[in-house]
Scaffold this active site. Sequence first.
Site, PDB file in Angstrom:
ATOM      1  N   ASP A  35       0.851  -1.037  -0.062  1.00  0.00           N
ATOM      2  CA  ASP A  35       0.134   0.009   0.065  1.00  0.00           C
ATOM      3  C   ASP A  35       0.915   1.330  -0.005  1.00  0.00           C
ATOM      4  OD1 ASP A  35      -2.289   1.943   0.446  1.00  0.00           O
ATOM      5  OD2 ASP A  35      -3.277   0.147   1.178  1.00  0.00           O
ATOM      6  N   ILE A  36       0.271   2.466  -0.026  1.00  0.00           N
ATOM      7  CA  ILE A  36       1.017   3.628   0.060  1.00  0.00           C
ATOM      8  C   ILE A  36       1.218   4.016   1.300  1.00  0.00           C
ATOM      9  CG2 ILE A  36       0.740   4.732  -2.126  1.00  0.00           C
ATOM     10  CD1 ILE A  36      -1.664   6.312  -0.679  1.00  0.00           C
ATOM     11  N   TYR A 143     -17.191   6.843  -9.961  1.00  0.00           N
ATOM     12  CA  TYR A 143     -16.665   5.567  -9.433  1.00  0.00           C
ATOM     13  C   TYR A 143     -17.487   4.416 -10.562  1.00  0.00           C
ATOM     14  CZ  TYR A 143     -16.530   1.706  -5.930  1.00  0.00           C
ATOM     15  OH  TYR A 143     -16.339   0.483  -5.532  1.00  0.00           O
ATOM     16  N   LYS A 147     -15.766   1.585 -12.665  1.00  0.00           N
ATOM     17  CA  LYS A 147     -16.117   0.088 -12.488  1.00  0.00           C
ATOM     18  C   LYS A 147     -16.465  -0.468 -13.683  1.00  0.00           C
ATOM     19  CE  LYS A 147     -14.266  -0.279  -8.512  1.00  0.00           C
ATOM     20  NZ  LYS A 147     -12.854  -1.104  -8.371  1.00  0.00           N
ATOM     21  N   ILE A 173     -19.869  -3.198   2.012  1.00  0.00           N
ATOM     22  CA  ILE A 173     -19.283  -4.247   3.126  1.00  0.00           C
ATOM     23  C   ILE A 173     -19.152  -3.688   4.585  1.00  0.00           C
ATOM     24  CG2 ILE A 173     -17.289  -5.776   3.176  1.00  0.00           C
ATOM     25  CD1 ILE A 173     -18.676  -6.476   0.611  1.00  0.00           C
TER      26      ILE A 173
HETATM   27  C1  AKB Z   1     -19.128   2.388  -1.837  1.00  0.00           C
HETATM   28  O1  AKB Z   1     -20.151   2.856  -1.475  1.00  0.00           O
HETATM   29  O2  AKB Z   1     -18.784   3.402  -2.702  1.00  0.00           O
HETATM   30  C2  AKB Z   1     -18.877   1.077  -2.054  1.00  0.00           C
HETATM   31  C3  AKB Z   1     -19.305   0.236  -3.041  1.00  0.00           C
HETATM   32  C4  AKB Z   1     -20.744   0.106  -3.030  1.00  0.00           C
HETATM   33  O3  AKB Z   1     -18.621   0.013  -4.088  1.00  0.00           O
HETATM   34  N1  AKB Z   1     -18.942   0.450  -0.870  1.00  0.00           N
END
Ligand code: AKB
Length: 318
Positions: A35-36, A143, A147, A173
């Site tokens: 990791d960093i 994000y 993905k 998670i």
């Molecule tokens: C987020 O909330 O951005 C992450 C996910 C659901 O990928 N936990």
Amino acid sequence: MSDKILIIGACGQIGSELTLGLRETYGSANVIASDIREGMPELMDSGPFEFIDATNKNQIEDAIRKHNIKIVYLMAAMLSGAAEINPEKAWNLNMTSLFHVLNLGKDNIVEKIFWPSSIAVFGNSTPKTNTEQQTITEPSTVYGISKLSGERWCDYYKTNFNVDIRSVRYPGIISWKTMPGGGTTDYAVEIYHKAILEQEYECFLSGNSRLPMMFMDDAIKATIDLMQTDNRNHYIAYNIGAIDFTPSEIASVIKKHIPTFKISYAPDFRQKIADSWPHSIDDSQARKDWGWRHTYDIEKMTLKMLSKLKEKYSQTKL
Ligand code: AKB
């Protein structure tokens, strides 16, 4: 002897427990964390560690040569909330690091790769309930776009260069060892800490925001099982589901154990992200192809979260 494993982004929420799980499964000396920044003592003390910036190909290659690595888990990423604030930085981290490991696969330097996708690949136009493996994927977040693009690139490298790349679409998670950072589902971890420390929590999502979630132990099992299976050829990134709940439902379960607990709601910019995601996930393909099963429901998870966090905070004498 087991093939050597490198985890990039090992000190984050999932990376930390994945490293411990892999060390338990394959032996500490075979699992190199990187990791960093340094991670929790349990991770730093239980096996080898390298400082690696996931966007720096030379640093990744040096570690791979030094330790004769054959398997890479790329866990470094900027999550949904943080990515909305830093779009270019998120795109750079999430995509550059993925290209580095995919090219290591293409050049036959590593033999097997795990890269996490997310329920964020889905968007407002996706059916919300029991969202299927193959459905509309029009993400509206930085994000989610990274993905979904990542999934397509993984498929491209698998099809054209025969790279063994595997992935799951993680839901939120929930875990007690390491805090998540920058995500929209993070509230479901924060709520337990605040319940123990302050008996109250102000949630950044509204009370009725239903989202798919999973306890960490199940997520680690899914990840390791997928990497071990010989039968995963249907999809690059599998839907995996476990439980789903709203902030008000999880607060009610916590209240059964801490009757004085109070929740209030102050939705912020993350509400829009949550509103664009599914309520629940159809994971029948993962169940059929490689035997995925979750073991934690909301009650069992709450019992474990509360007892582990109580123990942790009593040791730090707060
Ligand atoms: C987020 O909330 O951005 C992450 C996910 C659901 O990928 N936990």
